[in-house]
Design a protein around this motif. Structure first.
Motif, mmCIF file in Angstrom:
data_model
loop_
_atom_site.group_PDB
_atom_site.id
_atom_site.type_symbol
_atom_site.label_atom_id
_atom_site.label_comp_id
_atom_site.label_asym_id
_atom_site.label_seq_id
_atom_site.Cartn_x
_atom_site.Cartn_y
_atom_site.Cartn_z
ATOM 1 N N CYS A 16 -5.648 5.915 -55.912
ATOM 2 C CA CYS A 16 -6.457 7.000 -56.468
ATOM 3 C C CYS A 16 -5.569 8.204 -56.783
ATOM 4 N N CYS A 18 -6.368 11.164 -56.992
ATOM 5 C CA CYS A 18 -6.774 12.356 -56.233
ATOM 6 C C CYS A 18 -6.414 12.248 -54.754
ATOM 7 N N CYS A 19 -6.838 11.157 -54.086
ATOM 8 C CA CYS A 19 -6.674 11.097 -52.625
ATOM 9 C C CYS A 19 -5.570 10.143 -52.199
ATOM 10 N N CYS A 31 -10.852 6.988 -57.230
ATOM 11 C CA CYS A 31 -11.797 6.195 -56.439
ATOM 12 C C CYS A 31 -13.207 6.781 -56.574
ATOM 13 N N CYS A 34 -13.895 10.078 -54.643
ATOM 14 C CA CYS A 34 -13.386 11.292 -55.294
ATOM 15 C C CYS A 34 -14.201 11.619 -56.547
HETATM 16 ZN ZN LIG Z 1 -9.827 9.156 -54.157
#
Ligand SMILES: [Zn+2]
Length: 228
Positions: A16, A18-19, A31, A34
Motif C-alpha cells: 500500500c 499509504c501504510c 489498501c 487506507c
Molecule cells: Zn494502506
C-alpha cells in the motif's frame, strides 16, 4: 490466486502506497483500509464551497473543488507524498480517475473544454521524472473525455518546496512564477486547472492569473486535496 502470482506476491510483494501493508488480491496501489480513511470533501456539487471561498478574490473563477481533505498524518497526506516524492506514477493516474468520477457526478464541470496541470519548473520535473498534476490530469481525462494541455503555461521560476516555507512567504514566492507559452491552445476555452494540493491557494491563483492573460478564457479549479 494462481500459484504463479502467489509466488510473485511473495517474491515482489506490492504494498500500500499509504501504510506500507502488503496488498491483497483486488487491491491496487492503496489498501481498502487506507482508501476508506481518505476523507472526501463532497465539495464538487456545492456552490460556494470552502475551496471556492478560499480562491475567490485571488483569481477569476467559475467553479472550484477539491476531492479529498488533506490532514496531517492522514491517508490523503500519505497518498500525496507517494505521488510527489516516491515516484508512484500509477497512483497519480488512479487518483486522477477518482477525481474525474467526482467531477462528472457533480455535473458542475460539464462544460470544461481542456484540462491544464499546474506546471513544474523544468528542473524540478527532471528531478522528479514527471509532474504529478499532469498524471492526475491524464487519469481525469480517461474518465471525463477531455484533452490535456500541458504547454499553454510554463513555470519559469524555480521555487523552493512550499511545504517547507512559512505561510507569509508563499504568496511572494510564487507571484510571477508562471508565463503563458502557447496561449492559442486555451484561447476562448473553459480551462480546468488541476493540482495535487491547495493550501493557501497562492500557487494555483498565480498560475490562474497567468492563464487569464489569454483572451476569452474561463477558469475552474480541481485539486486532488485541500489542506484545512
Ligand atoms: Zn494502506
Amino acid at each position: 490466486m494462481s500459484p504463479f502470482s502467489a509466488i510473485l506476491q511473495v517474491l515482489f510483494p506490492t504494498t500500500c502506497a499509504c501504510c506500507g501493508d502488503v496488498l491483497v488480491r483486488g487491491e491496487r496501489q492503496v489498501c481498502l483500509r487506507c482508501l476508506s480513511d481518505m476523507a472526501t470533501t463532497h465539495f464538487s456539487p456545492m456552490n460556494d464551497n470552502t475551496m471556492e471561498r478560499r480562491l475567490m478574490g485571488l483569481m477569476p473563477l467559475e467553479h472550484a473543488t477539491a476531492t479529498y481533505l488533506f490532514r496531517q498524518g492522514g491517508a490523503v497526506r500519505k497518498a500525496v507524498h507517494a505521488m510527489k516524492f516516491h515516484g508512484n506514477a500509477e497512483l497519480c493516474l488512479m487518483m486522477g480517475r477518482q477525481m474525474g468520477l467526482d467531477l462528472l457526478a457533480s455535473g458542475r464541470f460539464d462544460d470544461v473544454d481542456v484540462l491544464v496541470p499546474v506546471p513544474l519548473h523544468w528542473l524540478r520535473r527532471l528531478q522528479r521524472g514527471y509532474n504529478q498534476s499532469e498524471l492526475l490530469c491524464r487519469g481525469m481525462a480517461e474518465v471525463m473525455g477531455r484533452p490535456v494541455c500541458k504547454d499553454a503555461v510554463v513555470r519559469h521560476r524555480y521555487t523552493h518546496q512550499q511545504s517547507l516555507q512559512h505561510e507569509s512567504q508563499r504568496a511572494s514566492n510564487v507571484a510571477g512564477a508562471f508565463r503563458l507559452r502557447k496561449a492559442d491552445r486555451i484561447r476562448g476555452k473553459h480551462v480546468l486547472l488541476v493540482d495535487d494540493v491547495v493550501t493557501t491557494g497562492a500557487t494555483i491563483a498565480s498560475c490562474a492569473n497567468t492563464i487569464a492573460e489569454a483572451e476569452g478564457v474561463r477558469i475552474s479549479v480541481a485539486a486532488f486535496s485541500m489542506a484545512q
